[in-house]
Design an enzyme around this catalytic site. Structure first.
Site, PDB file in Angstrom:
ATOM      1  N   SER A 158      55.705 -50.304 -34.665  1.00 25.43           N
ATOM      2  CA  SER A 158      56.835 -49.999 -33.792  1.00 25.43           C
ATOM      3  C   SER A 158      57.143 -48.506 -33.718  1.00 25.43           C
ATOM      4  CB  SER A 158      58.077 -50.763 -34.260  1.00 25.43           C
ATOM      5  OG  SER A 158      57.840 -52.153 -34.267  1.00 25.43           O
ATOM      6  N   HIS A 199      61.880 -46.691 -35.575  1.00 25.21           N
ATOM      7  CA  HIS A 199      61.913 -46.578 -34.119  1.00 25.21           C
ATOM      8  C   HIS A 199      62.434 -45.211 -33.693  1.00 25.21           C
ATOM      9  CE1 HIS A 199      62.091 -51.241 -33.438  1.00 25.21           C
ATOM     10  NE2 HIS A 199      61.168 -50.875 -34.315  1.00 25.21           N
TER      11      HIS A 199
END
Length: 297
Positions: A202, A248
């Site tokens: 991610s 993220h």
């Protein structure tokens, strides 16, 4: 009359010259660089006139290296025949490791996932990045446990990867992907609880999101689609449970900064600026890890 006659003889003599590579071929064409006579089979079009194979092999005819005239990407990388090759390789690595985890179970998972400092077994040794296992910052980028997790990340990779790979070039794309993932992992290591596990691509995928936004702005494309998609993913990041938002955010910032340096660097100093950007990002990642390691040990 004498001068005119002598000039005609000189022209006739020159037109009767023979190609230096094919002595049986008469030609009136000469290489614009070395003045060798060349036949139609040997002459190669240049910006002015024709050049022989030897001069073309030795340089571009413009004072630059032979590769100077090759087509380049927006960031200065080489144009590749397959703009999805690196994306395919990265995707295959993620899938292969996912299959290996499903086959081996928690043992392999515990060896590769990212955490600061903890015990993976009740009476086992203390492990983690703080204990010198820095490889976890890298291995966790390709690690997935749940099928929905790898499907979402690989879908994002397949959607964002090829356009960026084509625009940046393979080497720059690899650097962007890896440093975005490492940046997300380093921020997770820095501020998350030391026993909090983290895994997945991610961070790198969010780096591709940031780079895509920068690239679209540079090309003056409509940014609304990518901003909406990025916004949806950020909502999921901060509302869903068991998501390492640090990865993220870290990956997003790293990817955007690197992409900005690559596509906005002045052409005359492009490589220097890009090397400095990648080196500076790697230094920031190392500094974050050193600081956190000092706190935990």
């Amino acid at each position: 009359m004498t001068d005119q006659h002598g000039g005609s003889e000189g022209r006739a003599e020159r037109s009767a010259r023979h190609c230096y590579r094919h002595p049986d071929q008469e030609t009136g064409i000469t290489c614009t660089r070395c003045d060798r006579p060349i036949c139609p089979e040997c002459m190669i079009s240049a910006s002015v006139g024709y050049q022989c194979p030897e001069c073309v092999k030795g340089g571009s005819g413009t004072g630059h290296a032979p590769t100077a005239n090759r087509p380049r990407t927006l960031a200065g990388g080489s144009v590749a025949a397959d703009p999805r090759l690196v994306t395919k390789v990265i995707l295959a690595l993620n899938v292969a490791l996912f299959i290996a985890v499903r086959a081996r179970g928690d043992a392999l998972l515990d060896d590769l996932l990212l955490f600061g400092r903890a015990r993976t077994e009740l009476f086992g040794p203390v492990e983690g990045v703080a204990e010198g296992q820095w490889y976890r910052l890298f291995s966790s980028m390709f690690l997935h446990q749940e099928i929905w997790h790898i499907l979402m990340n690989m879908l994002g990779l397949w959607f964002l990867g090829p356009p960026l790979e084509a625009a940046l070039g393979r080497l720059r794309f690899v650097g962007l992907y890896l440093l975005s993932g490492l940046g997300g992992g380093a921020l997770t290591y820095l501020i998350a609880a030391p026993e909090q596990p983290s895994l997945g691509a991610s961070g790198a995928i969010f780096g591709l999101f940031g780079a895509t936004a920068v690239l679209m702005r540079r090309l003056r494309y409509d940014m609304r689609p990518i901003l909406v998609l990025l916004g949806i993913n950020l909502v999921f990041t901060f509302t869903w449970s068991n998501i390492a938002w640090e990865a993220h955010v870290g990956g997003l910032v790293a990817g955007a900064l690197l992409a900005y340096a690559m596509v906005h660097a002045p052409r005359e100093r492009r490589q220097l600026v890009q090397y400095a950007a990648f080196g500076g990002m790697l230094l920031v990642i190392v500094v974050m890890c050193v600081i956190r390691t000092a706190q935990l040990t």
